[in-house]
Motif scaffolding. Structure first.
Motif, short mmCIF file in Angstrom:
data_model
loop_
_atom_site.label_atom_id
_atom_site.label_comp_id
_atom_site.label_asym_id
_atom_site.label_seq_id
_atom_site.Cartn_x
_atom_site.Cartn_y
_atom_site.Cartn_z
N TRP A 617 0.76 -1.20 -0.15
CA TRP A 617 0.02 -0.02 -0.06
C TRP A 617 0.92 1.12 -0.02
CZ3 TRP A 617 -1.55 3.09 4.71
CH2 TRP A 617 -2.68 4.02 4.19
N THR A 618 1.98 1.32 0.78
CA THR A 618 2.75 2.38 0.88
C THR A 618 3.58 2.64 -0.52
OG1 THR A 618 3.18 1.82 3.11
CG2 THR A 618 4.89 3.13 1.98
N TYR A 619 3.88 1.33 -1.21
CA TYR A 619 4.66 1.70 -2.47
C TYR A 619 3.56 2.07 -3.46
CZ TYR A 619 6.99 0.73 -6.79
OH TYR A 619 7.56 0.83 -8.13
N GLN A 620 2.27 1.67 -3.37
CA GLN A 620 1.18 2.43 -4.20
C GLN A 620 1.07 3.76 -4.21
OE1 GLN A 620 -2.43 0.35 -3.76
NE2 GLN A 620 -1.51 -1.51 -4.35
N CYS A 621 1.09 4.38 -2.77
CA CYS A 621 1.03 5.81 -2.66
C CYS A 621 2.20 6.47 -3.03
CB CYS A 621 0.79 5.99 -1.08
SG CYS A 621 -0.74 5.46 -0.37
N PHE A 622 3.37 5.84 -2.79
CA PHE A 622 4.74 6.39 -3.39
C PHE A 622 4.46 6.68 -4.80
CE2 PHE A 622 9.11 5.65 -4.89
CZ PHE A 622 9.72 6.81 -4.59
N LEU A 649 10.85 1.09 1.68
CA LEU A 649 10.58 0.39 0.62
C LEU A 649 11.99 -0.50 0.19
CD1 LEU A 649 8.36 2.66 -1.37
CD2 LEU A 649 7.61 0.70 -0.05
N TRP A 650 13.21 0.12 0.34
CA TRP A 650 14.42 -0.52 -0.01
C TRP A 650 14.37 -1.78 0.87
CZ3 TRP A 650 17.23 -0.93 -4.22
CH2 TRP A 650 17.17 0.23 -5.35
N CYS A 651 14.21 -1.72 2.08
CA CYS A 651 14.47 -2.60 3.01
C CYS A 651 13.59 -3.82 2.58
CB CYS A 651 14.29 -2.17 4.54
SG CYS A 651 15.71 -1.02 5.02
N GLU A 674 22.36 9.64 -0.06
CA GLU A 674 21.37 9.89 -1.08
C GLU A 674 20.66 8.37 -1.16
OE1 GLU A 674 20.16 12.74 -2.39
OE2 GLU A 674 21.81 13.76 -1.17
N ILE A 675 19.36 8.71 -1.57
CA ILE A 675 18.35 7.51 -1.71
C ILE A 675 17.82 7.41 -3.13
CG2 ILE A 675 16.61 6.00 -0.81
CD1 ILE A 675 16.94 7.78 1.89
N PRO A 676 18.10 6.59 -3.93
CA PRO A 676 17.49 6.53 -5.32
C PRO A 676 15.98 5.95 -4.92
CG PRO A 676 19.12 4.62 -4.95
CD PRO A 676 19.06 5.44 -3.78
N ASN A 677 15.13 6.18 -5.91
CA ASN A 677 13.73 5.61 -6.09
C ASN A 677 13.96 4.00 -5.68
OD1 ASN A 677 12.64 8.11 -6.11
ND2 ASN A 677 12.36 8.14 -8.13
N PRO A 678 13.15 3.49 -4.92
CA PRO A 678 13.06 1.96 -4.98
C PRO A 678 12.37 1.40 -5.93
CG PRO A 678 11.80 2.96 -3.51
CD PRO A 678 12.43 4.00 -3.93
N PRO A 679 12.96 0.21 -6.55
CA PRO A 679 12.16 -0.68 -7.62
C PRO A 679 10.80 -1.15 -6.93
CG PRO A 679 13.89 -1.93 -6.64
CD PRO A 679 13.97 -0.69 -5.99
#
Length: 688
Positions: A617-622, A649-651, A674-679
Motif C-alpha cells: 500500500w505504501t509503494y502504491q502511494c509512493f 521500501l528498499w529494506c 542519497e536514496i534512489p527511488n526503490p524498484p
C-alpha cells in the motif's frame, strides 16, 4: 459647516499618515528579498541589532542560522538543517515571491526549504532571537519551535522536544549529547550514541508531570519548569545573579559541546562593549558527563579543563579530536584463544575508577590479581581495590575516570557475566509467574554470546535458570511497554521527530548485533511487539529467543518461526532459503513503515474493507505521489516523509541482495546518504 468638514478631513488625513508611518514588525522582510554570503547583505537584523539571521562561516563554507552579535565573536543560537554540509559562496537565501523561504545553491539549480511553510507573505527577525514567518500578520512558522542547542528568553522546551549539543564552538552540526524534555516531566541529559548502562542519563531535573512538562526561560534570566495547568507548580533551576545596570541583558540556556547544560547572560553596555557570564551550570565537572571520553579512554581533571587519555596499548582514533575514543594499536580486540605464546605485560594506572560491572570478581592478593588476568584469555583489565580483584574485557563501553580516593589499578577492561537464578527465586520474584510475557527456545552457546551483548538499544539479559526441564531467561524490566502499544493503541501517538528517533534507536541496536558484537547475531524476530521502551522512551530490542548466531555456513530457516511474526518475516523464511542478516533488514523495513504510518503491517486503514500488506500500500502511494495519505491528519515535511518511505521500501525488497546493509540504513536515516527511488515490490506471501 464647510470649515468643520475641512477640519475633519484634515484630522483623518493626519491619522492616516501617522498610521502609515508606524513601524510594522510583521512586514520587515518582504517577498523577493535575498541574502548572499558574498554580498553586503548576508543577514537580516533584528530591530535592536542584537540578533541576525542569515549566513555565517562554518568549515570551508557557510551555514544558515541565527546568532547573537558580539565582539569579537558572535554566538550562534540556532542553525537550519544543521547536519547538512556547509554551502558554498554561490548560495543564496531567497524569500521567494511565492512566500517560500529557500536555500538555493549551484546558481539556482538546487533548492531546499529552510522553513516547512509553502505560503507566507512576510518575515521578521525579532529582538527575542526568534525568526518568524507571517501570513496576514499571524505567525505561521517560528524558529523557537525547532530549537537546536539553545533556548532564549521567552522560549520553552516542550513535551518531547530536545536540545542537541553542537560538535564544537565552531561546528554547529549535531554533537554527542542531547537534553530531552521527557513525557514523564523529567528533563534528562544523555550521550547520543552510547552503549552504556541502562541508566544512561548523567543529569536529570528529577521532576515529574505534577511540576510540568515545559522548560522555560524568561527575559529576566529565570530558568524553570512549569505547566499549563490552572494551578501550576514551578521548579526553578536558576535565576540571574549578575547585575547589568543601565545595559541590555540577553539570556540563553545552552547544552554545550561538552554535554553540560548552562545558563548564560550577555550584557551589552554598547555596540562595542559586552560581556558574557555563566549564571548556572547543571554539572561542575566535565568528567561527570557520560561519554565525555569515548570508547577505551578515560577522563581526568576537574571543572572545565578535563582531558581524555587512552589506556596503555591504545591510541586515539583521531589525534586532533581526543574525545573520539581510542583503538588497540596492535593485536586482536577479543578473546580468540589462549594468551600462550603472546607477549603480554601488566601496566599499572593509579586511581582509576570504572562505572560498570566486571565479568568476574574474587578476593585475591594484589600480585595474584595481575597474574590471574594474564592467565585469563578474556581479561584485559583487572581492578584491584579493597582486597578484591575485578576483571574486565575490552572494549570499555562505559565511563571510566581518575578518582582521588581509590587505591590501585592493574592493566585494562570488561564484559558482563550472566547470573544464575534458582527456580524458587524466579517464582518468588514473579509472584508465581503470574504474568507471562514471552516464550521460546535458545541454546547454551547462544546464551553465552547474547549475555555478552551490551548496547543502549538492546534489552539487557541479566541471567538464566536451568532447573531440569524448567528453563528461563531473565531480562531487565522496562515499564513503558512495547513499541506496538505506543504506535497502535496509545491515546496520543509520538510526534514525527520522536518516531524517527525511535527508528534510529532500533537500527543502531541491529547494527550492534550484525557488526559490532563478538559474533554476528541474526535476531530473526524484529517486530514492534519485540521493541520495548525504557523509562526515557529509548527503544530497546528484546526477545532473543529466536535469534541465531551467524557463522560462515549461515543458518537455515525454521518454519516454526512464521507464526510469531506475521507480516514481518522476509520471503526467504518461507522458501527454505539460506538466512542471512538481510532477513533482519526486511523486518526492520516493515517496522519502519509501521513507525511512519502508525499502522499495523497487515491491516492498512484504506477506503476498502480488503486486507492489504502495508508495504505494498505504501509503494502504491509512493508511485502515485500521495504519501500524505499515509499520515492521516498529521502534517510532515514532504521531503522528510519521502526519504523515510524510500528507506523502508528498499529494506523490504524480496531479493536480499537488493536490501541495504544496516550501516547504510543508518546513514540514510541520518541524511548522510542519497536514496534512489526503490524498484517495484514483488508479490509477498503472508502466513495466516
Amino acid at each position: 459647516m464647510a470649515l468643520e468638514s475641512c477640519l475633519l478631513l484634515l484630522i483623518l488625513f493626519l491619522l492616516f499618515v501617522e498610521t502609515r508611518t508606524q513601524p510594522n514588525q510583521c512586514d520587515e522582510i518582504h517577498l523577493d528579498s535575498q541574502l548572499s554570503p558574498t554580498s553586503n547583505l548576508l543577514s537580516w537584523l533584528s530591530p535592536s541589532g542584537h540578533f541576525a539571521f542569515g549566513f555565517y562561516p562554518q568549515g570551508n563554507g557557510f551555514a544558515i542560522g541565527i546568532w547573537l552579535i558580539g565582539q569579537p565573536d558572535n554566538t550562534v543560537v540556532w542553525t537550519a538543517n544543521r547536519d547538512d554540509p556547509p554551502v558554498s559562496s554561490d548560495a543564496t537565501i531567497q524569500f521567494s515571491e511565492e512566500g517560500k523561504l529557500l536555500l538555493r545553491t549551484g546558481q539556482g539549480r538546487y533548492e531546499k526549504l529552510i522553513a516547512n511553510v509553502s505560503v507566507s507573505d512576510s518575515a521578521s527577525m525579532l529582538d527575542s532571537g526568534n525568526f518568524v514567518l507571517y501570513s496576514s500578520c499571524s505567525i505561521i512558522w517560528q524558529s523557537f519551535d525547532f530549537p537546536t542547542d539553545t533556548i532564549l528568553g521567552g522560549q520553552s522546551l516542550t513535551w518531547s522536544q530536545e536540545l542537541v549539543s553542537s560538535v564544537s564552538s565552531s561546528n554547529h552540526s549535531s554533537g554527542r549529547f542531547f537534553l530531552w524534555m521527557q513525557t514523564d516531566g523529567n528533563l534528562v541529559a544523555y550521550p547520543r550514541n552510547s552503549a552504556a548502562l541502562p541508566n544512561d542519563a548523567y543529569w536529570g531535573s528529577n521532576t515529574d508531570n505534577n511540576v510540568g512538562s515545559n522548560l522555560s526561560l524568561n527575559h529576566q534570566g529565570h530558568l524553570f519548569m512549569n505547566s499549563n495547568k490552572s494551578e501550576p507548580q514551578v521548579h526553578s533551576f536558576a535565576s540571574s545573579s549578575y547585575s547589568c545596570e543601565n545595559s541590555t541583558t540577553i539570556f540563553r540556556a545552552t547544552l554545550d559541546a561538552d554535554g553540560i547544560f548552562r545558563l548564560y547572560s550577555h550584557c551589552f553596555e554598547s555596540k562595542t562593549s559586552w560581556s558574557v557570564h555563566v549564571e548556572w551550570s547543571a554539572l561542575n565537572n566535565q568528567c561527570d558527563v557520560h561519554g565525555f571520553c569515548d570508547f577505551n579512554s578515560y577522563c581526568s581533571g576537574t571543572g572545565t579543563n578535563c582531558e581524555c587519555s587512552c589506556y596503555p596499548g591504545f591510541v586515539f582514533n583521531d589525534p586532533n579530536e581526543k574525545f573520539s575514543g581510542c583503538y588497540r594499536n596492535a593485536g586482536e580486540s577479543f578473546c580468540a584463544g589462549s594468551k600462550e605464546g603472546r607477549k603480554y605485560h601488566v601496566t599499572r594506572i593509579e586511581n582509576l575508577l570504572f562505572e560498570r560491572n566486571p565479568y568476574s570478581a574474587q578476593e585475591l592478593e594484589e600480585e595474584k590479581c595481575g597474574l590471574s588476568c594474564l592467565e585469563d584469555c578474556h581479561c584485559d583489565v583487572a581492578l584491584y581495590m579493597n582486597a578484591k580483584c575485578e576483571k574486565y574485557t575490552f572494549p570499555i563501553r562505559d565511563r571510566a575516570f581518575l578518582y582521588e580516593k581509590l587505591s590501585e589499578i592493574i592493566s585494562l577492561t570488561g564484559e558482563f557475566t550472566l547470573q544464575s537464578f534458582s527456580y524458587g527465586e524466579l517464582e518468588k520474584a514473579t509472584d508465581g509467574f503470574r504474568e507471562e510475557l514471552a516464550g521460546g527456545s535458545i541454546g547454551a552457546a547462544e546464551i553465552t554470546i547474547i549475555g555478552q551483548t551490551y548496547h543502549r538499544n538492546l534489552v539487557r539479559l541479566l541471567g538464566f535458570c536451568f532447573d531440569h526441564s524448567r528453563r528461563f531467561l531473565v531480562y531487565e524490566y522496562l515499564k513503558n511497554g512495547t513499541l506496538a502499544d505506543l504506535l497502535f493503541t496509545a491515546e496520543r501517538r509520538p510526534v514525527w521527530k520522536e518516531r524517527m528517533r525511535i527508528a534510529l534507536d532500533i537500527a543502531r541496536g541491529i547494527l550492534y548485533l550484525h557488526e559490532e558484537c563478538v559474533a554476528c547475531i541474526i535476531h530473526g524476530n524484529i517486530t514492534p511487539q519485540n521493541i520495548l521502551m525504557d523509562d526515557s522512551w529509548i527503544a530497546k530490542i528484546s526477545d532473543f529467543g529466536l535469534s541465531k548466531l551467524l557463522y560462515p555456513d549461515k543458518v537455515r530457516s525454521s518454519m516454526a518461526l512464521l507464526s510469531h511474526s506475521r507480516g514481518h518475516l522476509a520471503p526467504e523464511w518461507q522458501n527454505d532459503a539460506l538466512i542471512s542478516i538481510k532477513a533482519d533488514i526486511y523486518s526492520f523495513g516493515v517496522v519502519l513503515l509501521e513507525i511512519i504510518c502508525c499502522r499495523s503491517s497487515i491491516k492498512a486503514d484504506v477506503s476498502t474493507e480488503d486486507e492489504m500488506i502495508l508495504s505494498r500500500w505504501t509503494y502504491q502511494c509512493f508511485v502515485a505521489g500521495q504519501l500524505d495519505i499515509l499520515l492521516k491528519d498529521e502534517h510532515i515535511e514532504y521531503e522528510s516523509l519521502e526519504r523515510m518511505v524510500k528507506i523502508g521500501l528498499w529494506c523490504v525488497q524480496s531479493d536480499p541482495a537488493s536490501r541495504p546493509s544496516i550501516k547504510n540504513v543508518i546513514l540514510m536515516l541520518e541524511g548522510s546518504e542519497e536514496i534512489p527511488n526503490p524498484p517495484s515490490l514483488a508479490p509477498v506471501l503472508t502466513t495466516p
